[in-house]
Design a protein around this motif. Structure first.
Motif, PDB file in Angstrom:
ATOM      1  N   GLY A  88      74.339  46.519  18.331  1.00  0.00           N
ATOM      2  CA  GLY A  88      73.458  45.757  17.624  1.00  0.00           C
ATOM      3  C   GLY A  88      73.820  44.207  17.285  1.00  0.00           C
ATOM      4  N   GLU A  92      69.245  43.227  10.162  1.00  0.00           N
ATOM      5  CA  GLU A  92      68.150  43.440  10.685  1.00  0.00           C
ATOM      6  C   GLU A  92      67.549  41.573  11.251  1.00  0.00           C
ATOM      7  OE1 GLU A  92      63.541  45.147  10.598  1.00  0.00           O
ATOM      8  OE2 GLU A  92      65.253  45.309   8.575  1.00  0.00           O
ATOM      9  N   ASN A 141      75.163  55.504  18.733  1.00  0.00           N
ATOM     10  CA  ASN A 141      74.064  54.355  17.984  1.00  0.00           C
ATOM     11  C   ASN A 141      74.124  53.275  18.177  1.00  0.00           C
ATOM     12  OD1 ASN A 141      73.315  56.568  17.083  1.00  0.00           O
ATOM     13  ND2 ASN A 141      73.629  56.050  15.077  1.00  0.00           N
ATOM     14  N   THR A 143      70.749  49.593  18.747  1.00  0.00           N
ATOM     15  CA  THR A 143      69.367  49.587  18.295  1.00  0.00           C
ATOM     16  C   THR A 143      69.077  48.251  20.059  1.00  0.00           C
ATOM     17  OG1 THR A 143      69.822  49.490  16.583  1.00  0.00           O
ATOM     18  CG2 THR A 143      68.252  47.620  17.109  1.00  0.00           C
ATOM     19  N   ASP A 145      66.285  45.439  21.120  1.00  0.00           N
ATOM     20  CA  ASP A 145      65.519  44.805  20.586  1.00  0.00           C
ATOM     21  C   ASP A 145      64.354  44.679  21.751  1.00  0.00           C
ATOM     22  OD1 ASP A 145      65.969  43.450  17.670  1.00  0.00           O
ATOM     23  OD2 ASP A 145      68.518  43.422  18.817  1.00  0.00           O
ATOM     24  N   ALA A 158      61.764  46.371  17.939  1.00  0.00           N
ATOM     25  CA  ALA A 158      63.413  46.826  18.701  1.00  0.00           C
ATOM     26  C   ALA A 158      63.224  48.481  18.203  1.00  0.00           C
ATOM     27  CB  ALA A 158      64.335  46.404  17.129  1.00  0.00           C
ATOM     28  N   LYS A 159      64.310  48.639  19.083  1.00  0.00           N
ATOM     29  CA  LYS A 159      64.804  50.490  18.860  1.00  0.00           C
ATOM     30  C   LYS A 159      65.536  50.695  18.847  1.00  0.00           C
ATOM     31  CE  LYS A 159      59.252  51.011  20.726  1.00  0.00           C
ATOM     32  NZ  LYS A 159      59.279  51.721  21.940  1.00  0.00           N
ATOM     33  N   SER A 160      66.035  52.234  17.168  1.00  0.00           N
ATOM     34  CA  SER A 160      67.052  53.072  17.812  1.00  0.00           C
ATOM     35  C   SER A 160      67.542  53.878  18.041  1.00  0.00           C
ATOM     36  CB  SER A 160      67.437  52.267  16.627  1.00  0.00           C
ATOM     37  OG  SER A 160      67.918  51.567  16.034  1.00  0.00           O
ATOM     38  N   THR A 198      62.118  50.963  13.365  1.00  0.00           N
ATOM     39  CA  THR A 198      63.188  50.841  14.283  1.00  0.00           C
ATOM     40  C   THR A 198      63.740  52.657  13.850  1.00  0.00           C
ATOM     41  OG1 THR A 198      64.751  50.957  12.585  1.00  0.00           O
ATOM     42  CG2 THR A 198      64.391  48.755  13.696  1.00  0.00           C
ATOM     43  N   GLY A 215      67.576  57.938  15.916  1.00  0.00           N
ATOM     44  CA  GLY A 215      67.975  57.198  15.321  1.00  0.00           C
ATOM     45  C   GLY A 215      68.838  57.059  14.824  1.00  0.00           C
TER      46      GLY A 215
END
Length: 291
Positions: A88, A92, A141, A143, A145, A158-160, A198, A215
């Motif tokens: 990532g 942010e 982990n 992340t 977009d 966005a997702k983790s 997220t 996440g």
């Protein structure tokens, strides 16, 4: 009488000059606010020594004030995917642009190689963009977009998630912009979350979610993937951009212009009324002196 007349003329001249100044301010302020709002800002993405972005060490885009930043053309790839994987950005992403910004790609060491899949689906389960299969490390982990797809609203920007040994998926679900209500069709399990959230769960085949898909790791459950600290990697510390206050747009200028214009008009009206009153007094005294 002549002395009084000269004094009244000077007062009247001052009032007229003030009224003209108010009118000029009322014209200049909206123009200045508009010029500030149309300013473009440079958003820079840096790949660091361990990777590249579109084959380059950095990539920049120009985005107008309050414009929307798209990451469709921004992809950070490690130079050696057997040793590192992209996790990532260093902070942010601010998708609504109001200032300059610099984002630095972050990587982690590959401990136990795995892959995860990213899909871009509508609510019927149709793919709206080509899915990606990305290398990562088990327990690490990441992340991801979302892509910007014209005419659609995505469920999260966005997702983790935490990478499992196999079967890890991150699904972005899109609904038509002209019908934003989510109407999930049979067989489609969208990832929950509001735009900008997220840490949402990643969907696995069959509608199940990955363990720890939120996440965030529970206490004591640290991933084996070793995150690279800025001071321990050729990436170095992320560059910070200091914005000159003179370059920073007045965030509320557009909202304030209407109220300022009203105040200016009231002020001009008051000055004009006062000028009329003074003129009437002068005329009255002249007539009285002649009698």
């Amino acid at each position: 009488m002549n002395i009084l007349k000269r004094k009244m003329n000077r007062i009247l001249a001052v009032l007229v000059t003030g009224a003209m100044a108010f009118v000029m301010m009322g014209t200049a302020l909206p123009a200045a606010a508009h010029a500030q709002e149309t300013k473009d800002y440079t958003i820079e993405f840096k790949a660091g020594a361990e990777g590249s972005i579109n084959g380059q060490s950095s990539f920049s885009v120009e985005v107008p004030y309050e414009g929307t930043l798209s990451l469709n053309d921004v992809e950070a790839i490690p130079n050696n995917s057997d040793e590192y994987y992209f996790t990532g950005w260093n902070k942010e992403i601010e998708y609504t642009v109001t200032k300059k910004a610099t984002y630095v790609a972050q990587y982690a060491k590959m401990i136990s190689k795995a892959t995860y899949r990213v899909r871009y689906l509508d609510t019927y389960g149709n793919e709206l963009a080509t899915q990606k299969v990305v290398p990562a490390s088990v327990g690490g982990n990441v992340t991801v977009d979302a892509l910007t797809i014209e005419g659609y609203i995505v469920d999260a920007l966005a997702k983790s998630t935490t990478i499992a040994a196999e079967g890890t998926e991150i699904d972005f679900v899109y609904t038509p912009a002209d019908n934003p209500a989510f109407e999930t069709r049979p067989g489609v399990v969208p990832v929950t979350g509001q735009p900008g959230d997220t840490g949402t769960a990643a969907t696995l085949p069959g509608g199940t979610t990955t363990p720890g898909g939120g996440g965030t790791n529970p206490p004591g459950d640290n991933p084996p993937g070793e995150n690279i600290e800025g001071r321990d990697t050729p990436l170095g510390q992320p560059d910070e951009e200091t914005i000159d206050p003179n370059e920073t747009p007045l965030a509320n200028a557009a909202k304030q212009v209407g109220g300022m214009a009203n105040l200016i008009m009231i002020g001009v009206g008051a000055v004009a009324l006062l000028a009329i009153l003074i003129t009437a007094i002068i005329v009255y005294r002249k007539k009285k002196a002649r009698q």
